[in-house]
Design a protein around this motif. Structure first.
Motif, PDB file in Angstrom:
ATOM      1  N   SER A  26      38.827  57.628  -6.370  1.00  0.00           N
ATOM      2  CA  SER A  26      39.054  58.309  -5.095  1.00  0.00           C
ATOM      3  C   SER A  26      37.960  57.975  -4.081  1.00  0.00           C
ATOM      4  O   SER A  26      38.212  57.958  -2.884  1.00  0.00           O
ATOM      5  CB  SER A  26      39.188  59.818  -5.286  1.00  0.00           C
ATOM      6  N   TRP A  30      38.800  56.657  -0.408  1.00  0.00           N
ATOM      7  CA  TRP A  30      38.293  57.424   0.735  1.00  0.00           C
ATOM      8  C   TRP A  30      37.685  56.514   1.805  1.00  0.00           C
ATOM      9  O   TRP A  30      37.638  56.868   2.975  1.00  0.00           O
ATOM     10  CB  TRP A  30      37.272  58.449   0.244  1.00  0.00           C
ATOM     11  N   ASN A  34      40.400  58.613   5.091  1.00  0.00           N
ATOM     12  CA  ASN A  34      39.513  59.772   5.050  1.00  0.00           C
ATOM     13  C   ASN A  34      39.926  60.888   6.002  1.00  0.00           C
ATOM     14  O   ASN A  34      39.093  61.569   6.573  1.00  0.00           O
ATOM     15  CB  ASN A  34      38.065  59.347   5.307  1.00  0.00           C
ATOM     16  N   GLU A  37      41.843  65.017   1.766  1.00  0.00           N
ATOM     17  CA  GLU A  37      42.061  64.689   0.365  1.00  0.00           C
ATOM     18  C   GLU A  37      42.524  65.933  -0.367  1.00  0.00           C
ATOM     19  O   GLU A  37      42.117  67.045  -0.053  1.00  0.00           O
ATOM     20  CB  GLU A  37      40.776  64.169  -0.290  1.00  0.00           C
ATOM     21  N   LYS A  55      35.874  65.013   1.561  1.00  0.00           N
ATOM     22  CA  LYS A  55      35.916  64.341   0.263  1.00  0.00           C
ATOM     23  C   LYS A  55      35.644  65.340  -0.850  1.00  0.00           C
ATOM     24  O   LYS A  55      34.760  66.170  -0.753  1.00  0.00           O
ATOM     25  CB  LYS A  55      34.862  63.226   0.248  1.00  0.00           C
ATOM     26  N   GLN A  69      44.618  60.590  -0.837  1.00  0.00           N
ATOM     27  CA  GLN A  69      43.748  60.435   0.330  1.00  0.00           C
ATOM     28  C   GLN A  69      44.627  60.099   1.525  1.00  0.00           C
ATOM     29  O   GLN A  69      45.335  59.105   1.528  1.00  0.00           O
ATOM     30  CB  GLN A  69      42.699  59.327   0.106  1.00  0.00           C
TER      31      GLN A  69
END
Length: 127
Positions: A26, A30, A34, A37, A55, A69
């Motif tokens: 992940s 990301w 971004n 998530e 995150k 994501q």
């Protein structure tokens, strides 16, 4: 497009190793996606789910773990538009766009989930 990562231990043994592997996967996702998530995880005790605009870090043991994501195409960058989406009947995350759904506030998925859940309750929930 959004990124979806899924890891499943076929022996259904919850381990922290699975979470550590997902942290790496992940993190890489990301870097390009971004805008939010979320995840869902399964253990012997049931389902855990969380959506966030930031995150996430995974520390608990799971035997199934899926992350999403978001790369926002419609709707605001907020927790409501992050995946997965959980209704009374369904848990859903997806990748792609529904071109005729969504607006400046809510993602296409936000509206799609409502339509899908209504159809499921009406036609498919014959348990």
């Amino acid at each position: 497009m959004c990124n979806i990562n899924l890891i499943y231990n076929k022996k259904k043994i919850s381990t922290k190793l699975l979470s550590e592997v997902m942290n790496t996967m992940s993190f890489l996702s990301w870097q390009s996606n971004n805008d939010g998530e979320g995840y869902f995880g399964l253990t012997d005790n049931g389902l855990t789910m969380l959506r966030n605009i930031k995150k996430l870090r995974f520390v608990n043991p799971y035997y199934l773990l899926s992350t999403h994501q978001r790369l926002a195409t419609k709707g605001r960058k907020n927790q409501d538009n992050a995946h997965p989406h959980l209704t009374d009947s369904l848990l859903i995350e997806h990748n792609g766009n529904f071109s005729n759904l969504g607006d400046e506030n809510f993602s296409d998925t936000y509206y799609y989930i409502q339509l899908l859940d209504n159809a499921y309750k009406k036609n498919g929930n014959k348990e």
